[in-house]
Design an enzyme around this catalytic site. Structure first.
Site, PDB file in Angstrom:
ATOM      1  N   GLY A  28       0.893  -1.240  -0.010  1.00 44.75           N
ATOM      2  CA  GLY A  28       0.035   0.130  -0.073  1.00 44.75           C
ATOM      3  C   GLY A  28       0.749   1.156  -0.118  1.00 44.75           C
ATOM      4  N   GLN A  33       2.976  10.219   1.370  1.00 52.21           N
ATOM      5  CA  GLN A  33       4.276   9.449   1.434  1.00 52.21           C
ATOM      6  C   GLN A  33       5.153   9.809   0.155  1.00 52.21           C
ATOM      7  OE1 GLN A  33       2.212   5.424   2.024  1.00 52.21           O
ATOM      8  NE2 GLN A  33       4.145   5.200   3.297  1.00 52.21           N
ATOM      9  N   CYS A  75       5.916  -0.268   7.849  1.00 54.02           N
ATOM     10  CA  CYS A  75       5.619   0.719   6.650  1.00 54.02           C
ATOM     11  C   CYS A  75       6.904   1.129   5.995  1.00 54.02           C
ATOM     12  CB  CYS A  75       5.254   1.862   7.559  1.00 54.02           C
ATOM     13  SG  CYS A  75       4.536   3.486   6.637  1.00 54.02           S
ATOM     14  N   LEU A  76       6.441   1.379   4.665  1.00 54.45           N
ATOM     15  CA  LEU A  76       7.481   1.826   3.786  1.00 54.45           C
ATOM     16  C   LEU A  76       8.218   3.258   4.236  1.00 54.45           C
ATOM     17  CD1 LEU A  76       5.798   1.192   0.250  1.00 54.45           C
ATOM     18  CD2 LEU A  76       7.669  -0.326   1.320  1.00 54.45           C
ATOM     19  N   HIS A 117      -4.436   1.550   7.434  1.00 54.41           N
ATOM     20  CA  HIS A 117      -3.021   2.079   7.518  1.00 54.41           C
ATOM     21  C   HIS A 117      -2.726   2.952   6.570  1.00 54.41           C
ATOM     22  CE1 HIS A 117       1.356   1.265   7.993  1.00 54.41           C
ATOM     23  NE2 HIS A 117       1.403   1.990   6.808  1.00 54.41           N
ATOM     24  N   GLU A 118      -3.178   2.920   5.368  1.00 58.04           N
ATOM     25  CA  GLU A 118      -2.939   4.082   4.484  1.00 58.04           C
ATOM     26  C   GLU A 118      -3.946   5.132   4.562  1.00 58.04           C
ATOM     27  OE1 GLU A 118      -0.457   3.721   2.716  1.00 58.04           O
ATOM     28  OE2 GLU A 118      -0.227   1.604   2.880  1.00 58.04           O
ATOM     29  N   HIS A 121      -2.138   7.601   6.868  1.00 48.74           N
ATOM     30  CA  HIS A 121      -1.240   8.513   6.296  1.00 48.74           C
ATOM     31  C   HIS A 121      -1.926   9.648   5.635  1.00 48.74           C
ATOM     32  CE1 HIS A 121       2.378   6.071   6.197  1.00 48.74           C
ATOM     33  NE2 HIS A 121       1.769   5.150   5.940  1.00 48.74           N
TER      34      HIS A 121
END
Length: 155
Positions: A28, A33, A75-76, A117-118, A121
């Site tokens: 995701g 981000q 997480c990225l 989660h996304e 952000h």
């Protein structure tokens, strides 16, 4: 900020998001981000041996949530950091797709967790915000050390 109109520029940015997510590799990605403060998320929670199952959500809004699950997330944006986060087990989310059409998704499991989660952000929340102050501090200290070493190698 919400997307008011799904334009060719928005679709081009979504295409870049999808490529970035797959290249990472991740499941995701949210527009903030990549530096765009707009409400766009892309996801694909299919395993590598499964057919891709891409989800694009613009202006996502959870309209129903039930149950509870504790899941260890990464997480990225925060490489190498894992934290257990309490999420709704099942959700209904509505938004727009990349064509600007209204869609609604009912889901549970990893897809529900990834969407939540996304969406964090989009509100400026990282998994670091779910960790204790001690764990967060330890991670940031390790990261600073790693960045310092990388900078020293360049000089």
């Amino acid at each position: 900020k919400a997307i008011e109109e799904v334009t060719d520029d928005v679709r081009a940015f979504i295409k870049d998001m999808i490529e970035t997510m797959y290249d990472a590799p991740g499941i995701g990605l949210a527009a903030p981000q990549l530096g765009l403060l707009k409400e766009i998320i892309v996801l694909d929670v299919a395993a590598q041996d499964e057919e891709a199952n891409l989800v694009v959500l613009i202006n996502p809004e959870i309209t129903h949530a039930e149950g509870e699950v504790l899941f260890e997330e990464g997480c990225l944006s925060v490489p190498g950091f894992l934290v257990k986060v309490k999420r709704a087990d099942e959700i209904v989310v509505k938004g727009l797709n990349e064509l600007g059409d209204e869609i609604e998704i009912s889901c549970g499991g990893l897809l529900a967790i990834a969407i939540q989660h996304e969406m964090d952000h989009l509100k400026g929340i990282l998994i670091l915000d779910y960790a204790s102050q001690l764990r967060r501090g330890m991670y940031l200290k390790r990261l600073k050390k790693k960045l310092k070493k990388a900078a020293e190698k360049k000089t």
